[in-house]
Every structure is written in structure tokens, then in C-alpha cells.
Motif scaffolding. Structure first.
Motif, short mmCIF file in Angstrom:
data_model
loop_
_atom_site.label_atom_id
_atom_site.label_comp_id
_atom_site.label_asym_id
_atom_site.label_seq_id
_atom_site.Cartn_x
_atom_site.Cartn_y
_atom_site.Cartn_z
N ALA A 1 -142.10 85.94 -17.51
CA ALA A 1 -143.33 85.58 -16.80
C ALA A 1 -143.07 84.57 -15.69
O ALA A 1 -143.95 84.28 -14.90
CB ALA A 1 -144.35 85.00 -17.79
N LEU A 2 -141.87 84.00 -15.65
CA LEU A 2 -141.59 83.00 -14.62
C LEU A 2 -141.73 83.60 -13.22
O LEU A 2 -141.14 84.63 -12.91
CB LEU A 2 -140.18 82.45 -14.78
CG LEU A 2 -140.04 81.22 -15.68
CD1 LEU A 2 -138.58 80.95 -15.95
CD2 LEU A 2 -140.68 80.01 -15.03
N GLU A 3 -142.52 82.95 -12.41
CA GLU A 3 -142.71 83.41 -11.04
C GLU A 3 -141.85 82.62 -10.07
O GLU A 3 -141.55 83.07 -8.97
CB GLU A 3 -144.19 83.29 -10.65
CG GLU A 3 -145.09 84.19 -11.48
CD GLU A 3 -146.56 83.92 -11.24
OE1 GLU A 3 -146.86 83.03 -10.44
OE2 GLU A 3 -147.40 84.59 -11.85
N GLU A 4 -141.48 81.41 -10.48
CA GLU A 4 -140.70 80.56 -9.60
C GLU A 4 -139.76 79.73 -10.43
O GLU A 4 -140.16 79.11 -11.41
CB GLU A 4 -141.61 79.64 -8.78
CG GLU A 4 -140.86 78.77 -7.80
CD GLU A 4 -141.79 77.94 -6.93
OE1 GLU A 4 -141.35 76.92 -6.41
OE2 GLU A 4 -142.97 78.34 -6.80
N ILE A 5 -138.49 79.70 -10.09
CA ILE A 5 -137.53 78.89 -10.81
C ILE A 5 -136.59 78.26 -9.80
O ILE A 5 -136.11 78.92 -8.88
CB ILE A 5 -136.75 79.72 -11.86
CG1 ILE A 5 -135.81 78.80 -12.66
CG2 ILE A 5 -136.00 80.87 -11.23
CD1 ILE A 5 -135.19 79.47 -13.86
N ASP A 6 -136.37 76.97 -9.95
CA ASP A 6 -135.48 76.23 -9.06
C ASP A 6 -134.53 75.45 -9.94
O ASP A 6 -134.93 74.52 -10.64
CB ASP A 6 -136.30 75.29 -8.16
CG ASP A 6 -135.43 74.51 -7.20
OD1 ASP A 6 -134.20 74.72 -7.22
OD2 ASP A 6 -135.97 73.68 -6.45
N LEU A 7 -133.25 75.83 -9.91
CA LEU A 7 -132.27 75.17 -10.76
C LEU A 7 -131.58 74.02 -10.05
O LEU A 7 -130.71 73.37 -10.63
CB LEU A 7 -131.23 76.18 -11.24
CG LEU A 7 -131.79 77.38 -12.02
CD1 LEU A 7 -130.65 78.26 -12.51
CD2 LEU A 7 -132.63 76.92 -13.18
N ALA A 8 -131.96 73.74 -8.84
CA ALA A 8 -131.42 72.61 -8.07
C ALA A 8 -129.90 72.60 -8.15
O ALA A 8 -129.25 73.61 -7.97
CB ALA A 8 -132.03 71.30 -8.55
#
Length: 416
Positions: free
Chosen positions: A387-394
């Protein structure tokens, strides 16, 4: 004059015993004499929230020590001292008073769900009266739905039992059906309770607007909620008119109605729009540091982790931060933030953070940022987070053994 002095002395001694936490002596004082209405009113004014007169009357009329301890437990609970209230209810229980529901409430306030659940389960089994049974069922169903993320048949049964005595149970039952994807059932339970349950109009208006897009029906529900004294119904009507109905000329009118009714979000939004006279939108209460509008929208479990603007900005939601300044929040609290669509930021924390602790509930999170050096483990859990729409692992990389490309593909993401 002597009677007045004696009355003052008795009240002063009871207050001193209360402040000294000498519960044994205070229970004895309840039984030692007949307390007048004037004295009990004075105790209510001196101790508690000034709305506890009925509880002090219960104390003053007690003929057994157990009853006195039972009444004192309520007084102490209303002053926010849950640990003391548990002690008093436990003592009352040993003296023959039935306190399982009350103990459940106080254990829950202390964050000791294992003890709270045991107390509520005993109340369900005992089924001494319908209020206790219904309240216990509601609280068990609430925790199962909101914290454990369960929507199984037992949770349905618990919330259905809770409807008898807990108005909030109707709202949760509707939410459960909606989470199951049965929006017709969610609508049905709200419509059936609409006439008699003041918690329902706002929730029904939201469902009709957001899910069914039946805006005239939603407006009727919101207007009814406002007519019953719910200022937030007016606020939601204003938002619907602005974003869904293109009726900007009515938005300010409903925002002002909501603000005059005490809705802090409406007051803050009016301030953000440049309207004066809403300066108290930022007032702090009891040392709280969150803006008043944020405290109106989010419950106490979320507030310690939320960071947002002084005024609401519909383009920037508050961020739920898991960082070094507070203990890692329980998984259920994180999931609640995710269900509200809040961006979640995991920062470096002494205890680290295990994504696997969220289990399958990680799917509730829509927007996740993992900062550099966050000591995050359990990366495999992200493979379930479809369901994740946005992921930022930096700058943080998952361990080499994780199939990063495959994980991103399953998430529907083409790049990090």
C-alpha cells in the motif's frame, strides 16, 4: 458559628488525608460520621475536577469500607492519577466491591493492556449488569480494531455488544465494516443509529461525502450534527463545500459557525485565511506544546510524535516522527498514524527500529521516510507493504541480503 467551624475542620482534615494519600484513614472518615451536602460540595470544590459531587456523595453515604474505597477510586481517577486509582479499586475489590471494568479503564490509561484486557474479560464472563458487559465489550473491540488491526468475527461481536451502552461503538463498528470493504454495511449501521446517537452525524457525513460522493445527503448529515452541537460537523461541511462542491461563497460562513462553536481547526484555518479575532487558536492547555488545532484533530496517543505548522496547511500534513527524544511508540500507534495518511519519518534512535514489529499492519502506511543512520532492521517487512505510495530511504541502505530490486518492484516503485 461552631457548626461552621466544625464543618470546616472536617473538610480540611479530609482534604489533608487525600493529599497525604492516606486512603485507609480517608475511608474510615467516610464511615465515622454523616457528611452534609455542604461538606461534600466543599470537598468537590477542593479536590478533583469540580464535577465529582455525585462521587463524593457516594463516599459520604458509604456504610462499608469497600464502598468508600470504590468511591475514592473514582475521585482519584478523575484527577488523572491512574496508578492510585488502581490501588484503590484493588482494595475495594478485596473488600467485596466489583471493580473489573473500572480497573480495566485505569490499567488502559497506564498503558498496561495485558492487565486491562484481563479485567475486561472477567467483566464479560461475569456479566453482572448490561452497562459493565457492554462497556467491557466495547473496550476490547476498540483495542482489537484500533491497535491490533483485527476485523474478524469476534471483533464484530464485541462492538455489536458494545453498542448497547457505548455510543462510540457504533462509529467503530462502521469503521470496521469500511475497513473490510463492506461500505454498505458501514452506512447501514450509521443510518440505523442516526436518530439517537449524536456521535453518528459527523461520521455518516464523512462516509457519504468521501466514499459515496452523495454530497446533498452528506450536507444534511453535517447540518444535523451541527444542530446537535457538534462544531466539527460544520467544519467538515465547509471543507466539502470547498473541495467537492465548488461553493466557495458558503465556505467562510460554515467555518465561522464551526469556529464560534469552539472548533480549534476552524479557528486556526480562519486565522490562516487572514481573518482576525481568532487569536486564541494557538493557546496551550496543561503545558501542551501542540497547536490547538492539532490537538483537536489527533488523539493524545499521537500528539507526542506529531510535528506540524502553527496553522493548518492542507498541503502539508503533520509528520509522525519516530526519533531520539521519545520512546519508540507502540506499533498500534504507528499504524493509527498510517491509517490517517500521516507521513511517517524514522530518525536515528538509541533503540533502533524494527520494521518487522509492525507485521502485516505495515500496509496501513502510505508515506514512509527512513533517515540516514536510523538503525532500522526488518527490511523484509517492506516487501509486504504494497500500500506504500511513497518511500524515501534517504542515505540508509538495507542489508545486502535483501532483494532491493525485487522489493521495489513488488512495491510498484521504479526507483528509490
Amino acid at each position: 458559628m461552631a457548626d461552621t467551624a466544625a464543618t470546616s475542620d472536617h473538610v480540611a482534615r479530609a482534604v489533608a488525608l487525600f493529599e497525604a494519600r492516606d486512603w485507609e484513614a480517608l475511608a474510615d472518615a467516610a464511615l465515622a460520621r454523616n457528611w452534609s451536602e455542604v461538606e461534600l460540595a466543599a470537598l468537590d470544590s477542593a479536590i478533583g475536577d469540580h464535577e465529582s459531587l455525585g462521587i463524593w456523595e457516594l463516599w459520604g453515604e458509604a456504610e462499608e469500607r469497600g464502598r468508600a474505597f470504590y468511591a475514592m477510586g473514582f475521585v482519584v481517577a478523575r484527577t488523572g492519577r491512574a496508578a492510585d486509582a488502581v490501588e484503590l479499586f484493588l482494595t475495594a475489590g478485596t473488600l467485596g466491591e466489583y471493580c473489573d471494568v473500572e480497573l480495566g479503564e485505569e490499567y488502559a490509561d497506564l498503558g498496561d493492556w495485558a492487565s486491562a484486557e484481563a479485567s475486561y474479560r472477567r467483566a464479560l464472563t461475569a456479566r453482572r449488569d448490561e452497562w459493565e458487559y457492554s462497556r467491557a465489550a466495547y473496550r476490547l473491540g476498540e483495542h482489537a480494531l484500533e491497535i491490533d488491526d483485527r476485523t474478524d468475527a469476534e471483533v464484530v461481536a464485541l462492538l455489536e455488544a458494545g453498542v448497547a451502552e457505548a455510543d462510540e461503538a457504533v462509529v467503530l463498528l462502521s469503521r470496521l465494516y469500511e475497513r473490510r470493504g463492506d461500505v454498505e454495511a458501514a452506512r447501514r449501521v450509521l443510518e440505523e443509529a442516526f436518530a439517537s446517537n449524536d456521535d453518528v452525524p459527523l461520521v455518516l457525513g464523512n462516509l457519504l461525502s468521501d466514499v459515496f460522493e452523495e454530497y446533498p445527503a452528506a450536507q444534511r448529515a453535517y447540518e444535523e450534527g451541527f444542530a446537535r452541537g457538534d462544531a466539527y460537523s460544520a467544519y467538515n461541511l465547509a471543507m466539502m463545500l470547498e473541495h467537492d462542491c465548488d461553493r466557495p461563497e458558503e465556505v467562510a460562513e460554515w467555518l465561522r459557525k464551526a469556529a464560534l462553536g469552539g472548533d480549534e481547526v476552524a479557528r486556526a484555518r480562519l486565522s490562516a485565511r487572514g481573518e482576525g479575532s481568532w487569536d486564541d487558536a494557538f493557546r496551550e492547555e496543561d503545558g501542551a506544546t501542540s497547536p490547538a488545532w492539532m490537538r483537536a484533530l489527533y488523539d493524545n496517543a499521537l500528539l507526542p510524535y506529531l510535528h506540524g505548522d502553527v496553522l493548518p496547511d492542507e498541503n502539508r500534513r503533520p509528520v509522525f516522527r519516530i526519533g531520539p527524544t521519545r520512546a519508540v511508540p507502540p506499533p498500534g500507534v504507528i499504524v493509527r498514524a498510517g491509517r490517517l495518511g500521516l507521513p511517517i519519518l524514522i530518525e536515528p534512535h538509541p533503540a533502533g527500529f524494527d520494521l518487522a514489529s509492525l507485521g502485516s499492519r505495515i500496509t496501513a502506511i502510505r508515506d514512509l521516510t527512513i533517515a540516514d543512520a536510523s538503525a532500522v532492521t526488518g527490511w523484509d517487512a517492506l516487501a509486504e507493504a504494497r500500500a506504500l505510495e511513497e518511500i524515501d530511504l534517504a542515505g540508509t541502505d538495507p542489508p545486502a541480503e535483501v532483494d532491493d530490486d525485487g522489493m521495489m518492484e513488488r512495491l510498484g516503485l521504479t526507483e528509490i
